[in-house]
Design a protein around this motif. Structure first.
Motif, PDB file in Angstrom:
ATOM      1  N   UNK A 214      -1.764  -6.338   8.390  1.00 58.50           N
ATOM      2  CA  UNK A 214      -1.094  -5.051   8.200  1.00 58.50           C
ATOM      3  C   UNK A 214      -0.215  -5.086   6.947  1.00 58.50           C
ATOM      4  N   UNK A 215       0.581  -6.153   6.797  1.00 54.41           N
ATOM      5  CA  UNK A 215       1.469  -6.258   5.648  1.00 54.41           C
ATOM      6  C   UNK A 215       0.714  -6.368   4.336  1.00 54.41           C
ATOM      7  N   UNK A 216      -0.319  -7.192   4.323  1.00 56.43           N
ATOM      8  CA  UNK A 216      -1.100  -7.421   3.098  1.00 56.43           C
ATOM      9  C   UNK A 216      -1.823  -6.152   2.654  1.00 56.43           C
ATOM     10  N   UNK A 217      -2.519  -5.503   3.594  1.00 57.57           N
ATOM     11  CA  UNK A 217      -3.269  -4.308   3.241  1.00 57.57           C
ATOM     12  C   UNK A 217      -2.339  -3.149   2.889  1.00 57.57           C
ATOM     13  N   UNK A 218      -1.236  -3.039   3.617  1.00 55.70           N
ATOM     14  CA  UNK A 218      -0.286  -1.963   3.316  1.00 55.70           C
ATOM     15  C   UNK A 218       0.278  -2.125   1.912  1.00 55.70           C
ATOM     16  N   UNK A 219       0.593  -3.363   1.550  1.00 49.57           N
ATOM     17  CA  UNK A 219       1.145  -3.636   0.220  1.00 49.57           C
ATOM     18  C   UNK A 219       0.138  -3.303  -0.872  1.00 49.57           C
ATOM     19  N   UNK A 220      -1.100  -3.763  -0.687  1.00 45.40           N
ATOM     20  CA  UNK A 220      -2.133  -3.545  -1.701  1.00 45.40           C
ATOM     21  C   UNK A 220      -2.418  -2.055  -1.900  1.00 45.40           C
ATOM     22  N   UNK A 221      -2.587  -1.328  -0.788  1.00 42.61           N
ATOM     23  CA  UNK A 221      -2.963   0.082  -0.902  1.00 42.61           C
ATOM     24  C   UNK A 221      -1.778   0.981  -1.231  1.00 42.61           C
ATOM     25  N   UNK A 222      -0.554   0.499  -0.990  1.00 41.23           N
ATOM     26  CA  UNK A 222       0.619   1.280  -1.380  1.00 41.23           C
ATOM     27  C   UNK A 222       0.880   1.169  -2.876  1.00 41.23           C
ATOM     28  N   UNK A 223       0.514   0.041  -3.471  1.00 44.53           N
ATOM     29  CA  UNK A 223       0.809  -0.189  -4.887  1.00 44.53           C
ATOM     30  C   UNK A 223      -0.316   0.230  -5.816  1.00 44.53           C
ATOM     31  N   UNK A 224      -1.548   0.278  -5.276  1.00 53.21           N
ATOM     32  CA  UNK A 224      -2.711   0.559  -6.135  1.00 53.21           C
ATOM     33  C   UNK A 224      -3.617   1.620  -5.522  1.00 53.21           C
ATOM     34  N   UNK A 225      -4.362   2.337  -6.355  1.00 53.95           N
ATOM     35  CA  UNK A 225      -5.397   3.230  -5.825  1.00 53.95           C
ATOM     36  C   UNK A 225      -6.423   2.420  -5.034  1.00 53.95           C
ATOM     37  N   UNK A 226      -7.166   3.103  -4.178  1.00 58.92           N
ATOM     38  CA  UNK A 226      -8.079   2.420  -3.253  1.00 58.92           C
ATOM     39  C   UNK A 226      -9.038   1.477  -3.982  1.00 58.92           C
ATOM     40  N   UNK A 227      -9.695   1.944  -5.032  1.00 60.39           N
ATOM     41  CA  UNK A 227     -10.671   1.114  -5.735  1.00 60.39           C
ATOM     42  C   UNK A 227     -10.060  -0.138  -6.330  1.00 60.39           C
ATOM     43  N   UNK A 228      -8.902   0.001  -6.956  1.00 61.25           N
ATOM     44  CA  UNK A 228      -8.235  -1.145  -7.561  1.00 61.25           C
ATOM     45  C   UNK A 228      -7.682  -2.093  -6.502  1.00 61.25           C
ATOM     46  N   UNK A 229      -7.201  -1.521  -5.409  1.00 62.74           N
ATOM     47  CA  UNK A 229      -6.700  -2.362  -4.317  1.00 62.74           C
ATOM     48  C   UNK A 229      -7.825  -3.218  -3.738  1.00 62.74           C
ATOM     49  N   UNK A 230      -8.983  -2.590  -3.524  1.00 59.85           N
ATOM     50  CA  UNK A 230     -10.130  -3.341  -3.004  1.00 59.85           C
ATOM     51  C   UNK A 230     -10.580  -4.414  -3.990  1.00 59.85           C
ATOM     52  N   UNK A 231     -10.551  -4.094  -5.284  1.00 60.91           N
ATOM     53  CA  UNK A 231     -10.948  -5.069  -6.302  1.00 60.91           C
ATOM     54  C   UNK A 231      -9.976  -6.241  -6.336  1.00 60.91           C
ATOM     55  N   UNK A 232      -8.688  -5.970  -6.232  1.00 65.85           N
ATOM     56  CA  UNK A 232      -7.693  -7.046  -6.226  1.00 65.85           C
ATOM     57  C   UNK A 232      -7.876  -7.947  -5.009  1.00 65.85           C
ATOM     58  N   UNK A 233      -8.091  -7.327  -3.855  1.00 65.19           N
ATOM     59  CA  UNK A 233      -8.298  -8.098  -2.621  1.00 65.19           C
ATOM     60  C   UNK A 233      -9.535  -8.980  -2.747  1.00 65.19           C
ATOM     61  N   UNK A 234     -10.621  -8.403  -3.272  1.00 62.50           N
ATOM     62  CA  UNK A 234     -11.868  -9.167  -3.435  1.00 62.50           C
ATOM     63  C   UNK A 234     -11.683 -10.316  -4.418  1.00 62.50           C
ATOM     64  N   UNK A 235     -11.018 -10.047  -5.533  1.00 58.23           N
ATOM     65  CA  UNK A 235     -10.806 -11.092  -6.537  1.00 58.23           C
ATOM     66  C   UNK A 235      -9.925 -12.207  -5.984  1.00 58.23           C
TER      67      UNK A 235
END
Length: 349
Positions: A214-235
């Motif tokens: 919850x914390x990790x995904x909330x942080x990623x999607x709160x700071x970045x647009x969906x596409x960039x958040x998914x790319x950061x998570x994947x990388x």
């Protein structure tokens, strides 16, 4: 790079009198290491390491927030992955009771570092890793050389079917690409492990894994647009898997593998199946001290910062009792590990 000492051949099954005699070979070494004080815990070292790790994690996420919307921000997934591997090393050390003085303290640290910060189950890792340490490279006992996507023996490769047979045929060249999926695999394995655990373990470990997600995904999607958040998570997960796998791969692959029924004493069971990776401060940092794999296997509770100083004691003792001590450079270690994987898949080509 040249190998200092060649990888040992698989030893023959020791006769009963050799096993009894060999069983005492570890005792003098254990006495020397204990007398050296290198078994003592290093709370100051670990306090600094954990503190710096937390600060670095917060700093990189702060950089993500500061950089904002932009595809260049995705590249911050690389330092996030490198820091996450450092967290994994600390969780590994807690699992071996290197940090705190009590089992409870080390378990608490393992849960916070593994489950909460990494999303990787401390209980699952401890169970798997302890079985590996008890019987390294022993098929049927060591889960790290068990049946799976990759084959570690020709017998395993021969049993593969379909796509897995093709993978086994080309596994040496596919090894690093497959590691990009290891970060996700570790998290899935952590969740699968909880299915057979007690209600208390499911609540505690599962709750912390959920809090991480919850914390990790909330942080990623709160700071970045969906596409960039998914790319950061994947990388981040891809680099994490490659980095962590690259640390563990050279340690045992291509080393001796006991045959079913063989019984080796503690010294030989740990030394003959392990390989050290020679290097300086940078190698020690990149491998989290696990480049001293022989020393770590003989003395798993020794703080990682002491392993370099344990090494000359172990080398001298192995020379004294006639046990081969395998050590090579970084490039040489990968050449040997991948060479073993290539040989295992050779009959399928």
């Amino acid at each position: 790079m040249a190998v200092t000492l060649p990888a040992p051949p698989v030893p023959t099954v020791p006769r009963r009198e050799e096993s009894v005699r060999g069983g005492s070979d570890f005792t003098p070494l254990a006495r020397r290491v204990r007398a050296s004080g290198l078994l003592e815990r290093r709370p100051g070292y670990y306090a600094r390491a954990i503190g710096l790790n937390v600060v670095a994690t917060v700093a990189v996420w702060g950089a993500v927030a500061w950089a904002g919307d932009g595809w260049w921000t995705v590249l911050l997934g690389v330092p996030l992955a490198v820091i996450a591997v450092r967290t994994a090393f600390l969780g590994h050390d807690a699992g071996h009771r290197q940090i705190a003085r009590t089992a409870r303290g080390n378990r608490l640290l393992g849960l916070l570092l593994g489950n909460l910060l990494l999303g990787m189950g401390h209980g699952w890792w401890s169970d798997k890793h302890n079985r590996h340490h008890a019987n390294p490279n022993h098929v049927g006992k060591d889960p790290d050389v068990g049946e799976g996507i990759l084959a570690w023996t020709e017998e395993q490769a021969g049993r593969q079917r379909g796509v897995l047979r093709w993978v086994a045929r080309h596994q040496a060249r596919l090894f690093f690409p497959l590691l990009t999926l290891e970060g996700v695999n570790l998290k899935v394995g952590s969740l699968m492990f909880l299915r057979g655990r007690s209600r208390r373990d499911q609540v505690v470990e599962g709750g912390l894994l959920l809090a991480h997600a919850v914390g990790y995904l909330s942080l990623a999607f709160a700071l970045l647009p969906v596409g960039q958040a998914l790319a950061l998570i994947a990388l981040q997960h891809a680099v994490f898997g490659v980095h962590l796998g690259a640390v563990f791969a050279p340690n045992h692959k291509g080393m001796a593998m006991p045959e079913p029924g063989e019984r080796w004493d503690h010294l030989r069971r740990q030394v003959l199946t392990s390989r050290n990776v020679r290097g300086g401060v940078v190698t020690d940092w990149a491998f989290g001290g696990l480049n001293y794999q022989i020393e770590h296997h003989l003395f798993p509770s020794v703080p990682r910062c002491n392993l370099r100083r344990v090494r000359p004691l172990v080398r001298a003792h192995c020379a004294e009792v006639g046990v081969p001590y395998a050590e090579t450079g970084v490039v040489g270690s990968y050449r040997l590990a991948l060479g073993h994987m290539r040989e295992v898949g050779e009959p399928l080509r």
